[in-house]
Design a protein around this motif. Structure first.
Motif, PDB file in Angstrom:
ATOM      1  N   TYR A 166       1.316  -6.823  -4.816  1.00 18.03           N
ATOM      2  CA  TYR A 166       1.307  -8.520  -3.877  1.00 18.03           C
ATOM      3  C   TYR A 166       1.579  -9.742  -4.717  1.00 18.03           C
ATOM      4  O   TYR A 166       2.068 -10.412  -3.896  1.00 18.03           O
ATOM      5  CB  TYR A 166      -0.268  -8.582  -3.394  1.00 18.03           C
ATOM      6  CG  TYR A 166       0.066  -7.943  -1.352  1.00 18.03           C
ATOM      7  CD1 TYR A 166       0.337  -7.499  -0.596  1.00 18.03           C
ATOM      8  CD2 TYR A 166      -1.387  -6.579  -2.512  1.00 18.03           C
ATOM      9  CE1 TYR A 166       0.308  -6.837   0.006  1.00 18.03           C
ATOM     10  CE2 TYR A 166      -1.783  -5.965  -0.877  1.00 18.03           C
ATOM     11  CZ  TYR A 166      -0.640  -5.883   0.116  1.00 18.03           C
ATOM     12  OH  TYR A 166      -1.464  -5.393   0.723  1.00 18.03           O
TER      13      TYR A 166
ATOM     14  N   PRO B  43      -1.525  -1.981  -5.857  1.00 23.03           N
ATOM     15  CA  PRO B  43      -1.162  -3.061  -4.743  1.00 23.03           C
ATOM     16  C   PRO B  43      -1.183  -3.935  -5.167  1.00 23.03           C
ATOM     17  O   PRO B  43      -0.775  -5.290  -4.340  1.00 23.03           O
ATOM     18  CB  PRO B  43      -1.754  -2.933  -3.455  1.00 23.03           C
ATOM     19  CG  PRO B  43      -2.666  -1.380  -3.789  1.00 23.03           C
ATOM     20  CD  PRO B  43      -2.840  -0.924  -5.171  1.00 23.03           C
TER      21      PRO B  43
ATOM     22  N   PRO C 174       0.721  -1.244  -0.076  1.00 21.50           N
ATOM     23  CA  PRO C 174       0.215  -0.052  -0.008  1.00 21.50           C
ATOM     24  C   PRO C 174       0.696   1.324   0.454  1.00 21.50           C
ATOM     25  O   PRO C 174       0.538   2.318  -0.795  1.00 21.50           O
ATOM     26  CB  PRO C 174      -1.204  -0.459   0.866  1.00 21.50           C
ATOM     27  CG  PRO C 174      -0.731  -2.006   1.769  1.00 21.50           C
ATOM     28  CD  PRO C 174       0.136  -1.981   0.809  1.00 21.50           C
TER      29      PRO C 174
ATOM     30  N   THR D 129       2.693   1.399  -3.562  1.00 19.15           N
ATOM     31  CA  THR D 129       1.939   1.970  -4.746  1.00 19.15           C
ATOM     32  C   THR D 129       1.583   3.670  -5.525  1.00 19.15           C
ATOM     33  O   THR D 129       2.138   3.976  -6.400  1.00 19.15           O
ATOM     34  CB  THR D 129       0.383   1.615  -4.417  1.00 19.15           C
ATOM     35  OG1 THR D 129      -0.250   0.752  -4.518  1.00 19.15           O
ATOM     36  CG2 THR D 129      -1.324   2.316  -5.533  1.00 19.15           C
TER      37      THR D 129
END
Length: 132
Positions: free
Chosen positions: A51, A47, A37, A40
């Motif tokens: 991930y 995000p 987060p 980003t």
């Protein structure tokens, strides 16, 4: 006259290059997983993508670490790592060239630096393979 000096030890470049690759790749993947987060906004990558890439990098790093730990280091597995690294570097450049994400200036630099580092790992690994 007898030579009493010990023979010079040569550095086994391949396992060193593989271990370095695993460590840097794993750290990068963990950073993506832990800070997606926050990254980003800095990088311009969603995000979810961070991930996914983070999980892939952690798994890849673990596989590279396993290859590096084998004695002798298997050439075929090392060549697969080199191939994957070259694909990653090319893919990173393609992400920038195709505007795949709305990368920030920092994101563009980061992706290209990653490509260069990963290509550098591949070069070191090929050099290690050639020394065998």
């Amino acid at each position: 006259m007898t030579n009493t000096t010990a023979p010079a030890r040569t550095l086994d470049l391949l396992p060193l290059a593989l271990r370095l690759d695993a460590a840097v790749t794993g750290a990068n993947g963990l950073a993506y997983l832990a800070a997606a987060p926050l990254l980003t906004g800095l990088l311009g990558v969603p995000p979810g993508a961070l991930y996914g890439v983070g999980a892939f990098l952690v798994a890849f790093a673990a596989a590279v670490a396993v290859v590096a730990a084998r004695r002798p280091v298997p050439a075929v597995a090392s060549e697969a790592v080199v191939g994957a690294n070259l694909l990653w570097a090319a893919g990173s450049v393609a992400v920038v060239a195709t505007d795949r994400f709305d990368l920030t200036a920092a994101g563009t630099v980061w992706v290209l630096v990653q490509a260069a580092v990963v290509a550098g790992f591949a070069v070191l690994q090929v050099a290690g393979l050639r020394r065998r």
